[in-house]
Design an enzyme around this catalytic site. Structure first.
Site, PDB file in Angstrom:
ATOM      1  N   ASP A  37       0.820  -1.214   0.000  1.00  0.00           N
ATOM      2  CA  ASP A  37       0.000   0.000   0.000  1.00  0.00           C
ATOM      3  C   ASP A  37       0.852   1.260   0.000  1.00  0.00           C
ATOM      4  OD1 ASP A  37      -2.459  -1.170  -0.119  1.00  0.00           O
ATOM      5  OD2 ASP A  37      -2.921  -0.985   2.011  1.00  0.00           O
ATOM      6  N   LYS A  59      -3.785   3.184  -2.514  1.00  0.00           N
ATOM      7  CA  LYS A  59      -5.021   3.935  -2.708  1.00  0.00           C
ATOM      8  C   LYS A  59      -4.932   5.206  -1.865  1.00  0.00           C
ATOM      9  CE  LYS A  59      -8.925   1.616  -2.744  1.00  0.00           C
ATOM     10  NZ  LYS A  59      -9.308   1.741  -4.148  1.00  0.00           N
ATOM     11  N   MET A 174      -8.530   9.033   8.681  1.00  0.00           N
ATOM     12  CA  MET A 174      -9.008   9.607   7.411  1.00  0.00           C
ATOM     13  C   MET A 174     -10.065  10.693   7.631  1.00  0.00           C
ATOM     14  SD  MET A 174      -9.151   5.990   5.307  1.00  0.00           S
ATOM     15  CE  MET A 174      -9.906   5.116   6.696  1.00  0.00           C
TER      16      MET A 174
END
Length: 273
Positions: A37, A59, A174
């Protein structure tokens, strides 16, 4: 033993290579393919065995990224080729990391897999900032939540009033994009505008940055300070403890040993192919 045709879903921790587990290191040394990642520190890939393929599948919000289904299909294809596949994810694969989605895809395809937990940023990242997720003088509960759902918006499924009233400490992943909205929801639910907030950016890495602010000013001050993702946000009285527990700041610029066990097998740069 890492068998051919298996997929190991492993957490790489919040960033510092020294926080990698021994099981994850074992996977890196045996894997034929490492699918990693965006939040996996590049120095960790120095432990990949010679000749192994490293396949980037990062991502990042607001940037061109591979679709989750395509990543899962990639894992399945590699495994069906008889490869030992290590899926290396930042933090812990089962904590807002979509590891569960990938594991269910492997189950559906009949691909054997193993889960290797990692240190999640909501605990390890805060610890590197000198903020304990729990302290008995402050809280007997902590809530972990994500700042956006599958639509990219602030999650409607979260009972913001309930969390505001019932959770003494809130740790958010996030959340930077919608921090102003989230702070407003928590204040509307009864939290004080003066409640302490800690924002930890690039947790556990050399470029770690910590902003101490309040719930009423956190969005404005984070923007003014140029704080950007990846970051973890902590709301609650435990943030005040950083004044005495900022162990990293107390080192006064000393370099931490990110390879405390002497496990680095070479100093070569990672093969991005």
């Amino acid at each position: 033993m890492f068998e051919p045709g298996w997929v190991w879903l492993a957490g790489a921790g919040p960033g510092d290579p020294g926080l990698l587990t021994l099981h994850a290191l074992n996977g890196l040394r045996q894997a034929d393919v490492v699918v990693f990642d965006a939040l996996v520190d590049q120095s960790i890939l120095a432990w990949v065995k010679p000749g192994a393929v490293t396949d980037y599948a990062g991502k990042r919000g607001g940037k061109p990224s591979p679709k989750q289904r395509d990543i899962t299909l990639k894992l399945i294809d590699y495994a069906r080729e008889g490869k030992r596949v290590l899926r290396l994810k930042g933090g812990d694969p089962f904590v807002f990391g979509r590891g569960g989605e990938e594991a269910l895809g492997l189950v559906e395809a009949g691909v054997p897999f193993r889960i290797i937990p990692g240190i999640t940023a909501g605990i390890g990242g805060l610890a590197y900032a000198g903020i304990p997720a729990t302290h008995r003088d402050c809280n007997q509960a902590v809530t972990f939540l994500t700042g956006h759902d599958q639509t990219g918006l602030t999650p409607d499924a979260i009972n913001w009033d309930g969390i505001a009233k019932g959770s003494p400490v809130i740790v958010m992943y996030m959340a930077m994009k919608h921090l102003d909205v989230i702070a407003g929801k928590l204040i509307a639910g009864g939290r004080s505008v003066d409640e302490p907030v800690g924002i930890v950016c690039n947790a556990s890495l050399a470029g770690q940055d910590v902003l101490e602010t309040t719930l009423g000013r956190c969005a404005e001050e984070a923007k003014a300070a140029g704080i950007e993702p990846p970051a973890v946000v902590c709301v609650g009285e435990v943030v005040r403890l950083r004044k005495g527990l900022d162990w990293l700041g107390a080192l006064s610029g000393k370099v931490l040993d990110s390879d405390p066990l002497g496990l680095r097998i070479s100093s070569r740069s990672a093969d991005a192919g």
